[in-house]
Design a protein around this motif. Structure first.
Motif: not given
Ligand SMILES: *[C@@H]1O[C@H](CO)[C@@H](O)[C@H](O)[C@H]1NC(C)=O
Ligand SMILES: *[C@@H]1O[C@H](CO)[C@@H](O)[C@H](O)[C@H]1NC(C)=O
Ligand SMILES: *[C@@H]1O[C@H](CO)[C@@H](O)[C@H](O)[C@H]1NC(C)=O
Ligand SMILES: *[C@@H]1O[C@H](CO)[C@@H](O)[C@H](O)[C@H]1NC(C)=O
Length: 352
Positions: A311, A347, A349
């Motif tokens: 993230s 990632n 999102s």
């Molecule tokens: C992807 O990034 C989001 C926002 O930073 C975070 O909340 C989420 O946990 C992350 N997902 C993974 C699988 O790392």
């Protein structure tokens, strides 16, 4: 003997420097003779008295540090290392401490007392080439690490107190100082006055096995657990925390495991807040075996694997900033861990 020559001495600049080496050694030999008691490699010497309630060590730092060197920096990084690890320091300079990661950060390597004349000479050359090694006469053995950490604190507090954050690091971690600076500048660490950020260890028990590296006899520490403390290989702290710790050592019973002492046993006295920051300090492996278990895990010393995506913050910078324990000083591992760390992608999102 030439096998023992570290790689930085093979550069063309170093070869030119050899011409001067002999003359210097003669002068240096005389200097050492004059300073037989001090016996620290360098040009001028500062004496520091690390005083605890029950113990003190007067140690010497082999230089008069120029405060200007850390002017304008956001992060002061001190790396605890042993004299003999010339190649390890070189590797760090080539990877995570190369110039592009140090725009707003400043690094010093803290070493103990050289045990041989050859090492004294090599250190002198290394200091001349890089100006980032702080030579001390602290015994260069594991159970004196607390004093090397003390020296790191001392140098920050005495010469670089205007640098707001400090990273205390072992020489087998891999990190990105510029990424820490990014998070400092974007306010990630908030407005904490006295705080240490890292991985918190809770209810850890002292090792009672006399053959273990971390053996703690009952008459040295008789409680069944340590207070919560911040895991030593790497933590980030505010300048005020350093000051508070240095002020309170006099009232503290010395405890040789330094992370337990400085961040745990002293926490109440110093009122330094310990803040768990796993997002930055702990990487999670995203490679799984057939049973869905992480294939490698940095914490069991089996190896490591870097998550390929993580993230990120709004600016698209991955939070993961540090890997502790790239396994035991292996050259490829530092390089591999470094290349993996710089490759982490955001990632999906967080990319939105
Ligand atoms: C992807 O990034 C989001 C926002 O930073 C975070 O909340 C989420 O946990 C992350 N997902 C993974 C699988 O790392
Ligand atoms: C260092 O501190 C100890 C304990 O307070 C003291 O006994 C010693 O004299 C001090 N040394 C110097 C040079 O001030
Ligand atoms: C380190 O170990 C040596 C040998 O056991 C001992 O003499 C010395 O006092 C120890 N130093 C510290 C700071 O605990
Ligand atoms: C533990 O050590 C402290 C201080 O050294 C002492 O006051 C206390 O009595 C000890 N406790 C036990 C259970 O031995």
């Amino acid at each position: 003997m030439f096998k023992a020559v570290p790689s930085f001495l093979k550069s063309p600049a170093a070869k030119v420097a050899y011409v001067f080496l002999f003359i210097e050694l003669v002068i240096f030999g005389l200097w050492i003779k004059d300073n037989a008691k001090a016996n620290v490699t360098g040009y001028s010497v500062v004496t520091v008295n690390a005083t605890f309630a029950n113990y003190f060590l007067e140690y010497k730092i082999g230089e008069q540090f120029d405060s200007k060197r850390c002017d304008g920096k956001q992060l002061f990084v001190f790396v605890i290392t042993a004299v003999k690890l010339f190649d390890q320091r070189d590797l760090i300079r080539k990877t995570w401490a190369n110039k592009k990661h140090l725009q707003d950060a400043f690094i010093v390597f803290i070493v103990g007392q050289p045990k041989s004349r050859l090492h004294e000479e090599l250190l002198l050359k290394e200091k001349e080439l890089y100006s980032d090694v702080v030579v001390t006469n602290i015994p260069d053995s594991y159970n004196f690490t607390a004093f090397k950490v003390h020296a790191g604190y001392y140098i920050h507090n005495t010469y670089c107190a205007h640098v707001p954050f400090i990273l205390r690091a072992d020489d087998d971690i891999v990190t990105l100082p510029d990424r820490f600076v990014h998070f400092i500048k974007t306010g990630y660490f908030g407005n904490e006055d006295k705080a240490i950020f890292g991985i918190l260890l809770r209810n850890t028990q002292p090792v009672r096995d006399p053959n273990h590296k971390w053996y703690i006899p009952m008459d040295y520490y008789n409680q069944s657990t340590f207070p919560t403390y911040v895991n030593g290989p790497a933590y980030l702290m505010t300048g005020k925390s350093v000051e508070a710790i240095l002020e309170k050592t006099k009232e503290t019973t010395f405890f040789w495991i330094e992370d337990v002492m400085f961040t745990g046993l002293m926490a109440e006295k110093t009122q330094v807040k310990l803040i768990e920051t796993l997002e930055l300090f702990k990487f999670h492996c995203n490679k799984r075996d057939a049973n869905g278990v992480a294939a490698f895990n940095s914490w069991d010393h089996v190896g490591y694997c870097m998550r390929e995506v993580g993230s990120c913050d709004k600016a698209g910078i991955p939070y993961v900033t540090l890997i502790s324990h790239a396994p035991a000083f292996q050259r490829p591992d530092i390089e591999l861990a470094y290349s993996d760390l710089v490759k982490v992608r955001c990632n999906e999102s967080s990319a939105k």
